[in-house]
Design a protein around this motif. Structure first.
Motif, PDB file in Angstrom:
ATOM      1  N   ASP A  67       0.837  -1.203   0.000  1.00  0.00           N
ATOM      2  CA  ASP A  67       0.000   0.000   0.000  1.00  0.00           C
ATOM      3  C   ASP A  67       0.872   1.254   0.000  1.00  0.00           C
ATOM      4  OD1 ASP A  67      -2.580  -1.304   0.105  1.00  0.00           O
ATOM      5  OD2 ASP A  67      -2.172  -1.762   2.202  1.00  0.00           O
ATOM      6  N   PHE A  68       1.964   1.210   0.748  1.00  0.00           N
ATOM      7  CA  PHE A  68       2.906   2.329   0.738  1.00  0.00           C
ATOM      8  C   PHE A  68       3.527   2.481  -0.649  1.00  0.00           C
ATOM      9  CE2 PHE A  68       2.600   1.978   5.271  1.00  0.00           C
ATOM     10  CZ  PHE A  68       2.999   3.209   5.784  1.00  0.00           C
ATOM     11  N   ALA A  69       3.963   1.381  -1.208  1.00  0.00           N
ATOM     12  CA  ALA A  69       4.638   1.421  -2.504  1.00  0.00           C
ATOM     13  C   ALA A  69       3.739   1.969  -3.603  1.00  0.00           C
ATOM     14  CB  ALA A  69       5.120   0.014  -2.879  1.00  0.00           C
ATOM     15  N   ALA A  70       2.437   1.723  -3.504  1.00  0.00           N
ATOM     16  CA  ALA A  70       1.504   2.124  -4.556  1.00  0.00           C
ATOM     17  C   ALA A  70       0.969   3.541  -4.401  1.00  0.00           C
ATOM     18  CB  ALA A  70       0.330   1.139  -4.600  1.00  0.00           C
ATOM     19  N   CYS A  71       1.250   4.197  -3.277  1.00  0.00           N
ATOM     20  CA  CYS A  71       0.628   5.502  -3.043  1.00  0.00           C
ATOM     21  C   CYS A  71       1.362   6.625  -3.774  1.00  0.00           C
ATOM     22  CB  CYS A  71       0.546   5.796  -1.548  1.00  0.00           C
ATOM     23  SG  CYS A  71       2.076   6.374  -0.784  1.00  0.00           S
ATOM     24  N   ASP A  72       0.617   7.696  -4.033  1.00  0.00           N
ATOM     25  CA  ASP A  72       1.185   8.919  -4.605  1.00  0.00           C
ATOM     26  C   ASP A  72       1.323  10.007  -3.546  1.00  0.00           C
ATOM     27  OD1 ASP A  72       1.230   8.077  -7.454  1.00  0.00           O
ATOM     28  OD2 ASP A  72      -0.938   7.957  -7.157  1.00  0.00           O
ATOM     29  N   GLY A  73       0.732   9.780  -2.386  1.00  0.00           N
ATOM     30  CA  GLY A  73       0.804  10.681  -1.241  1.00  0.00           C
ATOM     31  C   GLY A  73       0.395   9.906  -0.010  1.00  0.00           C
ATOM     32  N   LEU A  74       0.834  10.379   1.155  1.00  0.00           N
ATOM     33  CA  LEU A  74       0.632   9.618   2.379  1.00  0.00           C
ATOM     34  C   LEU A  74       0.191  10.520   3.524  1.00  0.00           C
ATOM     35  CD1 LEU A  74       1.092   7.016   4.170  1.00  0.00           C
ATOM     36  CD2 LEU A  74       3.455   7.802   4.421  1.00  0.00           C
ATOM     37  N   SER A  97      11.566  -0.951   4.734  1.00  0.00           N
ATOM     38  CA  SER A  97      12.956  -0.896   4.247  1.00  0.00           C
ATOM     39  C   SER A  97      13.112  -1.294   2.782  1.00  0.00           C
ATOM     40  CB  SER A  97      13.862  -1.775   5.124  1.00  0.00           C
ATOM     41  OG  SER A  97      13.971  -1.219   6.410  1.00  0.00           O
ATOM     42  N   PRO A  98      12.421  -2.337   2.300  1.00  0.00           N
ATOM     43  CA  PRO A  98      12.591  -2.701   0.881  1.00  0.00           C
ATOM     44  C   PRO A  98      12.232  -1.578  -0.086  1.00  0.00           C
ATOM     45  CG  PRO A  98      11.541  -4.494   2.071  1.00  0.00           C
ATOM     46  CD  PRO A  98      11.571  -3.319   3.004  1.00  0.00           C
ATOM     47  N   ILE A  99      11.169  -0.805   0.235  1.00  0.00           N
ATOM     48  CA  ILE A  99      10.816   0.276  -0.692  1.00  0.00           C
ATOM     49  C   ILE A  99      11.675   1.516  -0.451  1.00  0.00           C
ATOM     50  CG2 ILE A  99       8.492  -0.580  -1.128  1.00  0.00           C
ATOM     51  CD1 ILE A  99       7.401   1.546   0.736  1.00  0.00           C
ATOM     52  N   TRP A 100      12.318   1.597   0.716  1.00  0.00           N
ATOM     53  CA  TRP A 100      13.313   2.657   0.943  1.00  0.00           C
ATOM     54  C   TRP A 100      14.519   2.407   0.036  1.00  0.00           C
ATOM     55  CZ3 TRP A 100      18.119   1.508   3.440  1.00  0.00           C
ATOM     56  CH2 TRP A 100      18.961   2.612   3.574  1.00  0.00           C
ATOM     57  N   MET A 101      14.928   1.157  -0.054  1.00  0.00           N
ATOM     58  CA  MET A 101      16.093   0.810  -0.878  1.00  0.00           C
ATOM     59  C   MET A 101      15.860   1.149  -2.345  1.00  0.00           C
ATOM     60  SD  MET A 101      18.519  -0.438   1.046  1.00  0.00           S
ATOM     61  CE  MET A 101      19.553  -1.398  -0.053  1.00  0.00           C
ATOM     62  N   GLY A 103      13.670   3.485  -3.395  1.00  0.00           N
ATOM     63  CA  GLY A 103      13.290   4.885  -3.546  1.00  0.00           C
ATOM     64  C   GLY A 103      11.865   5.113  -4.007  1.00  0.00           C
ATOM     65  N   GLN A 104      10.975   4.179  -3.721  1.00  0.00           N
ATOM     66  CA  GLN A 104       9.609   4.269  -4.250  1.00  0.00           C
ATOM     67  C   GLN A 104       8.768   5.385  -3.638  1.00  0.00           C
ATOM     68  OE1 GLN A 104       9.335  -0.294  -4.065  1.00  0.00           O
ATOM     69  NE2 GLN A 104       7.636   0.259  -5.389  1.00  0.00           N
ATOM     70  N   LEU A 105       9.163   5.886  -2.472  1.00  0.00           N
ATOM     71  CA  LEU A 105       8.404   6.975  -1.850  1.00  0.00           C
ATOM     72  C   LEU A 105       9.055   8.339  -2.048  1.00  0.00           C
ATOM     73  CD1 LEU A 105       7.280   5.368   1.547  1.00  0.00           C
ATOM     74  CD2 LEU A 105       5.913   5.738  -0.515  1.00  0.00           C
ATOM     75  N   ALA A 106      10.221   8.356  -2.649  1.00  0.00           N
ATOM     76  CA  ALA A 106      10.939   9.614  -2.835  1.00  0.00           C
ATOM     77  C   ALA A 106      10.127  10.591  -3.679  1.00  0.00           C
ATOM     78  CB  ALA A 106      12.288   9.360  -3.492  1.00  0.00           C
ATOM     79  N   ASP A 107      10.160  11.849  -3.288  1.00  0.00           N
ATOM     80  CA  ASP A 107       9.520  12.960  -4.013  1.00  0.00           C
ATOM     81  C   ASP A 107       7.993  12.905  -3.983  1.00  0.00           C
ATOM     82  OD1 ASP A 107      12.085  13.914  -4.692  1.00  0.00           O
ATOM     83  OD2 ASP A 107      12.136  12.578  -6.437  1.00  0.00           O
ATOM     84  N   LYS A 108       7.438  12.143  -3.044  1.00  0.00           N
ATOM     85  CA  LYS A 108       5.984  12.112  -2.858  1.00  0.00           C
ATOM     86  C   LYS A 108       5.649  12.846  -1.560  1.00  0.00           C
ATOM     87  CE  LYS A 108       5.441   7.715  -5.299  1.00  0.00           C
ATOM     88  NZ  LYS A 108       5.015   6.304  -5.209  1.00  0.00           N
ATOM     89  N   GLY A 138      12.783  10.068   1.594  1.00  0.00           N
ATOM     90  CA  GLY A 138      12.822  11.109   0.568  1.00  0.00           C
ATOM     91  C   GLY A 138      11.480  11.753   0.300  1.00  0.00           C
ATOM     92  N   MET A 139      10.529  11.564   1.213  1.00  0.00           N
ATOM     93  CA  MET A 139       9.214  12.162   1.023  1.00  0.00           C
ATOM     94  C   MET A 139       9.269  13.667   1.331  1.00  0.00           C
ATOM     95  SD  MET A 139       6.485   9.253   2.270  1.00  0.00           S
ATOM     96  CE  MET A 139       5.304   9.721   0.994  1.00  0.00           C
ATOM     97  N   ILE A 140       8.301  14.394   0.807  1.00  0.00           N
ATOM     98  CA  ILE A 140       8.212  15.844   0.993  1.00  0.00           C
ATOM     99  C   ILE A 140       7.165  16.104   2.067  1.00  0.00           C
ATOM    100  CG2 ILE A 140       7.660  18.025  -0.134  1.00  0.00           C
ATOM    101  CD1 ILE A 140       8.395  16.535  -2.814  1.00  0.00           C
TER     102      ILE A 140
END
Length: 200
Positions: A67-74, A97-101, A103-108, A138-140
């Protein structure tokens, strides 16, 4: 333009944070091309193992890392425990941690919301505790600006770090009018930012 999915994930012990999540989701739905995905978190033991059943008996589905990996905002919410997020929220974030590695949440965009049973029970510190791991992703971070006049006039919850609720009783007795308005403003803001960022 494709739809922006906003994950509204929370842990709620007595119902306050769950009520906030509903109003944040209503704010998300005010934005064209934005959709709220609401997920709850199960209880956790002090050994950091899930102690709840695999499926919730009521309410929203349990959150998964996907669910985290698929989101565009949190939007992430927790009651305050000694000025920090509750263990179930920490456990969930530890599992990302896997999606941190990758970068799937970066810039969201991300925001936090919290509830405490005393006026000085750590509202802002709880939000900051959730903010730190999301900055590592890397989230905003998107707080709650004072252009929302309810933030100035509230005598209960608020804060520019993110919306909060003052819950002086163990049993949930309802959000104040200002808290409801600020929840919806928070949801609308995160959805607007997500849709703008998704265009680029």
């Amino acid at each position: 333009m494709s739809q922006a999915n906003i994950l509204v994930v929370f842990y709620s012990r007595h119902g306050s944070v769950a009520a906030m999540a509903k109003h944040i989701a209503r704010g998300v739905q005010k934005v064209p091309n934005a959709h709220a995905v609401i997920r709850q978190l199960p209880e956790a033991s002090f050994s950091h193992e899930q102690t709840s059943p695999a499926l919730p008996e009521d309410g929203y589905p349990y959150c998964e890392v996907e669910d985290f990996a698929a989101c565009d905002g949190l939007a992430i919410g927790s009651p305050s425990y000694f000025g920090s997020m509750a263990a179930p929220v920490k456990l969930m974030l530890d599992q990302t941690s896997p999606i941190w590695m990758s970068g799937q949440l970066a810039d969201k965009p991300a925001c936090g919301f919290a509830s405490a049973s005393t006026m000085h029970g750590g509202h802002e510190m709880t939000i900051q505790s959730m903010m730190i791991p999301l900055l590592h992703h890397g989230m905003i971070w998107a707080g709650l600006p004072y252009k929302n006049k309810d933030l100035i006039h509230t005598a209960t919850g608020g804060t520019p770090y993110g919306v909060t609720h003052f819950a002086p009783h163990t049993q949930y007795t309802g959000l104040s009018d200002e808290e409801i308005a600020l929840c919806e403003a928070q949801g609308q803001r995160i959805a607007e930012l997500a849709t703008k960022l998704k265009k680029h």
